[in-house]
Design an enzyme around this catalytic site. Structure first.
Site, PDB file in Angstrom:
ATOM      1  N   HIS A 225      12.474  95.496 -31.904  1.00 31.11           N
ATOM      2  CA  HIS A 225      13.914  95.525 -31.646  1.00 31.11           C
ATOM      3  C   HIS A 225      14.681  94.655 -32.634  1.00 31.11           C
ATOM      4  O   HIS A 225      15.856  94.914 -32.918  1.00 31.11           O
ATOM      5  CB  HIS A 225      14.208  95.077 -30.212  1.00 31.11           C
ATOM      6  N   ARG A 228      15.755  96.665 -35.543  1.00 32.72           N
ATOM      7  CA  ARG A 228      16.969  97.430 -35.211  1.00 32.72           C
ATOM      8  C   ARG A 228      18.214  96.553 -35.386  1.00 32.72           C
ATOM      9  O   ARG A 228      19.251  97.023 -35.870  1.00 32.72           O
ATOM     10  CB  ARG A 228      16.829  97.935 -33.774  1.00 32.72           C
ATOM     11  N   TYR A 260      24.633  93.372 -31.499  1.00 32.04           N
ATOM     12  CA  TYR A 260      23.732  93.641 -32.610  1.00 32.04           C
ATOM     13  C   TYR A 260      24.277  93.124 -33.938  1.00 32.04           C
ATOM     14  O   TYR A 260      23.512  92.906 -34.874  1.00 32.04           O
ATOM     15  CB  TYR A 260      23.485  95.152 -32.736  1.00 32.04           C
TER      16      TYR A 260
END
Length: 279
Positions: A225, A228, A260
């Site tokens: 993750h 990402r 993010y």
């Protein structure tokens, strides 16, 4: 008297499956419920007071985000059982503007992982890392990177009941096509075990942890993750289009995408100093 038994858990798992929850979500919910059951020990009677005590216990062991996630899991299970009076509120917290620098995977560390994987003749792992980082897909979506998708230059990805297209860059596609030729992969998922089964997250996770040590990169930064997140930060830094990025990542809310695109606080300091407002 409120008690959880294995049959309840099995039926709930089936309920989540029929609701088309992802396998990762189902496993997490069940794991969080079992953690609660283990904490109960011999005193299996469940009351709201006991759940509040459990919440207090979690405060000594986990971060706020993890605690709230675990409480969501058991609250939803209680709601399924009709035990709404046992549900408790999550912890309130202000959303952080910055990520911890100790958790942020840097570009040079990413490149070091790729270089080490290829030097160690781990081409499959190098391509997995490049594919996740180069497209921003979730590890659960890696199964949609098929020989057919490589040929077409795009993959149709399904997650949480939504479909979206993932495009492969020219260089990534070129490397994947070469890998498929070498491994004689003509159809189906590109990344498989020696028994031709798609690799699961535990396989990939353990391979990445081993690679991180070989590459001299902090293992705490190396997990699927986080790749990402690296994609999201790099994309946003270059294009500054958070709405388009949300579509690429498959987020229903831009607020999720903002998480993010956080950078380390040190970057913020440099930006402030660049304003030259303190004379």
């Amino acid at each position: 008297m409120r008690h959880i038994n294995i049959v309840d858990l099995q039926r709930y798992r089936q309920e989540l499956t029929e609701a088309e929850k992802s396998l990762a979500t189902i496993e997490k919910y069940i794991r969080d419920i079992k953690t609660f059951m283990h904490w109960l020990g011999d005193d299996k009677d469940i009351t709201k007071d006991r759940v509040i005590q459990y919440k207090e216990y979690l405060k000594t062991k986990y971060k706020v985000s993890s605690i709230n996630s675990m409480l969501v899991a058991i609250n939803r299970f209680f709601q399924y059982l009709g035990w709404n009076e046992c549900c408790v509120k999550g912890l309130k917290s202000q959303q952080q503007m910055f990520t911890s620098e100790s958790r942020e995977l840097k570009q040079h560390e990413y490149e070091k992982l790729i270089e080490t994987a290829r030097r160690k003749k781990k081409e499959q792992l190098a391509l997995i890392i490049e594919t996740i980082t180069g497209t921003g897909i979730r590890i659960s979506e890696l199964v949609y990177i098929t020989a057919e998708a490589v040929t077409q230059g795009r993959a149709e990805v399904s997650c949480k009941g939504k479909w979206r297209q993932i495009y492969l860059t020219k260089e990534l596609r070129k490397r994947l096509m070469k890998y498929c030729r070498q491994k004689e992969i003509k159809a189906g998922p590109v990344f498989c075990s020696r028994h031709k089964n798609p690799l699961d997250r535990s396989n990939i996770w353990s391979m990445m942890k081993k690679l991180s040590k070989e590459a001299g990169v902090d293992p705490g930064k190396v997990f699927p993750h986080n790749l990402r997140h690296l994609f999201a930060r790099t994309y946003y830094k270059k294009h500054k289009d958070i709405f388009y990025l949300a579509d690429i990542l498959g987020h229903a809310s831009v607020n999720t995408t903002r998480i993010y695109t956080r950078t380390a606080g040190a970057n913020h300091i440099r930006m402030l100093e660049g304003l030259k407002l303190v004379i």
